[in-house]
Write a protein that holds these residues in place. Structure first.
Motif, PDB file in Angstrom:
ATOM      1  N   SER A 163       0.846  -1.189   0.000  1.00  0.00           N
ATOM      2  CA  SER A 163       0.000   0.000   0.000  1.00  0.00           C
ATOM      3  C   SER A 163       0.889   1.250   0.000  1.00  0.00           C
ATOM      4  CB  SER A 163      -0.952  -0.039   1.198  1.00  0.00           C
ATOM      5  OG  SER A 163      -1.874   1.020   1.094  1.00  0.00           O
ATOM      6  N   SER A 164       0.332   2.340   0.446  1.00  0.00           N
ATOM      7  CA  SER A 164       1.014   3.620   0.271  1.00  0.00           C
ATOM      8  C   SER A 164       0.675   4.554   1.435  1.00  0.00           C
ATOM      9  CB  SER A 164       0.503   4.226  -1.038  1.00  0.00           C
ATOM     10  OG  SER A 164       0.727   5.601  -1.079  1.00  0.00           O
ATOM     11  N   TYR A 177      -6.692   6.690  -6.660  1.00  0.00           N
ATOM     12  CA  TYR A 177      -5.609   5.824  -6.169  1.00  0.00           C
ATOM     13  C   TYR A 177      -5.682   5.716  -4.645  1.00  0.00           C
ATOM     14  CZ  TYR A 177      -0.700   4.571  -5.121  1.00  0.00           C
ATOM     15  OH  TYR A 177       0.453   3.975  -4.642  1.00  0.00           O
ATOM     16  N   SER A 178      -5.834   6.880  -3.972  1.00  0.00           N
ATOM     17  CA  SER A 178      -5.911   6.895  -2.515  1.00  0.00           C
ATOM     18  C   SER A 178      -7.089   6.051  -2.031  1.00  0.00           C
ATOM     19  CB  SER A 178      -6.046   8.351  -2.056  1.00  0.00           C
ATOM     20  OG  SER A 178      -6.220   8.423  -0.674  1.00  0.00           O
ATOM     21  N   ALA A 179      -8.226   6.157  -2.743  1.00  0.00           N
ATOM     22  CA  ALA A 179      -9.416   5.381  -2.351  1.00  0.00           C
ATOM     23  C   ALA A 179      -9.123   3.887  -2.423  1.00  0.00           C
ATOM     24  CB  ALA A 179     -10.585   5.729  -3.270  1.00  0.00           C
ATOM     25  N   THR A 180      -8.400   3.443  -3.458  1.00  0.00           N
ATOM     26  CA  THR A 180      -8.119   2.002  -3.580  1.00  0.00           C
ATOM     27  C   THR A 180      -7.184   1.551  -2.450  1.00  0.00           C
ATOM     28  OG1 THR A 180      -6.184   2.229  -5.080  1.00  0.00           O
ATOM     29  CG2 THR A 180      -8.355   2.091  -6.110  1.00  0.00           C
ATOM     30  N   LYS A 181      -6.269   2.422  -2.043  1.00  0.00           N
ATOM     31  CA  LYS A 181      -5.319   2.035  -0.995  1.00  0.00           C
ATOM     32  C   LYS A 181      -5.995   2.043   0.383  1.00  0.00           C
ATOM     33  CE  LYS A 181      -1.647   1.286  -3.573  1.00  0.00           C
ATOM     34  NZ  LYS A 181      -1.210  -0.103  -3.811  1.00  0.00           N
ATOM     35  N   PHE A 182      -6.895   3.004   0.644  1.00  0.00           N
ATOM     36  CA  PHE A 182      -7.669   2.958   1.894  1.00  0.00           C
ATOM     37  C   PHE A 182      -8.516   1.692   1.933  1.00  0.00           C
ATOM     38  CE2 PHE A 182      -7.612   6.544   4.850  1.00  0.00           C
ATOM     39  CZ  PHE A 182      -6.753   7.423   4.214  1.00  0.00           C
ATOM     40  N   ALA A 183      -9.071   1.311   0.781  1.00  0.00           N
ATOM     41  CA  ALA A 183      -9.908   0.108   0.736  1.00  0.00           C
ATOM     42  C   ALA A 183      -9.076  -1.124   1.115  1.00  0.00           C
ATOM     43  CB  ALA A 183     -10.495  -0.060  -0.664  1.00  0.00           C
TER      44      ALA A 183
END
Ligand code: NDP
Length: 283
Positions: A163-164, A177-183
């Motif tokens: 993740s990031s 992109y941020s939404a996919t990493k929070f998910a």
């Protein structure tokens, strides 16, 4: 003051945090690495090869996978295979896991690392792109992990999820992109709870990375981010070590961990400071 406090906490963590990494544990380990044709995933494959693992590589570009496979063999991989697959297609994750289990006779590590192109620009309303990116960056991770859980459980295995920082702390120009990493954090941290509560011995390691000097990241962020990038081989080693040590989370560079703590304590001033690291020229 904030920077000074961050430095002190980072130094203390560096002194007291020693992971229980045993390189020999990776000799003969059976590993599936996604996004292995370039960037951090390619470097992850090279580290596993040096440690004598048995590896399956996947990404879309066959010719590049072939080259990575050849280099892994020269570095010491015990066995190596590759399978080209596009993770925007919902049927691919299961096919890839089946291939890996069939070739290696089971899996000890599943390293989820691939991503679709990150545009690194302000939100312009492209909902379809967000839907597509969720498939590539999130739903395919869920499907790969689900298909691999039975074999990982049999082998006291490990799920390693890349993740990031922007999956812990939202940053500008990274909406989808941020939404996919929070998910990923939500799904895999919840799954970790359940596995522990059910006494199922599969570890889940979430890897929180800052800016890393891969070709794609440098290209997206050029002129927009005033932060220097860390080396991909080092980031990859931190991921491999974290997975082997069965850590719940790893941060690379390490100072990201105290930074996240400070941001959680002082979100408003933290966000003000954060925005000063980004260039914004209005259209
Ligand atoms: P790269 O863009 O360098 O590599 C992405 C990999 O994913 C490639 O192997 C690519 O191969 C593969 N890929 C792309 N699209 C698909 C697809 N549709 N299906 C299957 N595979 C695909 O990424 P990085 O190495 O920079 O990033 C790796 C991980 O690290 C990501 O999870 C990223 O979020 C994380 N990270 C990276 C940071 C950075 O600054 N670099 C910062 C924070 C986190 P191919 O084109 O052959 O399919």
């Amino acid at each position: 003051k904030v920077l000074c406090a961050t430095g002190v906490v980072a130094a203390l963590i560096a002194v007291f945090w020693k992971d229980s990494f045993n390189p020999e544990s990776l000799s003969g380990a059976r590993v599936l690495v996604t996004g292995a044709s370039a960037g951090i995933g390619e470097q992850i494959a090279y580290h596993y090869a040096r440690f004598g693992a048995e590896i399956v590589l996947t990404a879309r570009r066959e010719a590049v996978l072939q080259k990575v496979m050849e280099k892994c063999l020269t570095l010491g991989a015990k066995k190596i295979f590759y399978i080209p697959a596009d993770m925007s297609s919902p049927s691919e994750p299961e096919r890839v896991v089946q291939f890996a289990v069939q070739k290696l006779g089971g899996l000890d590590y599943l390293v989820l690392n691939h991503i679709g192109p990150n545009r690194f620009q302000e939100w312009a309303g492209d909902v379809e792109y967000t839907r597509w990116l969720l498939q590539v960056n999130f739903l395919s991770y869920v499907a790969l992990a689900t298909a691999a859980l039975p074999t990982l459980e049999k082998n006291r295995g490990a799920l390693v999820v890349v993740s990031s920082l922007t999956g812990k702390m939202p940053t500008p120009f990274t909406t989808s992109y941020s939404a996919t990493k929070f998910a990923l954090d939500g799904f895999f941290s919840s799954l970790r709870h359940e596995l522990i509560m059910q006494n199922r011995d599969v570890s889940v390691t979430l890897c929180i990375l800052g800016l890393i000097d891969t070709e794609s990241a440098l290209e997206y962020t050029r002129g927009k981010v005033l932060v220097s990038a860390s080396p991909a081989p080092e980031a990859a080693l931190a991921i491999v070590r974290g997975g082997a040590a069965r850590a719940h989370e790893i941060f690379y560079p390490r100072w990201l961990q105290p930074l996240c703590c400070l941001w959680a304590l002082f979100p408003s001033s933290g966000n003000q400071v954060l925005r000063t690291f980004y260039n914004y020229s209005s259209p």
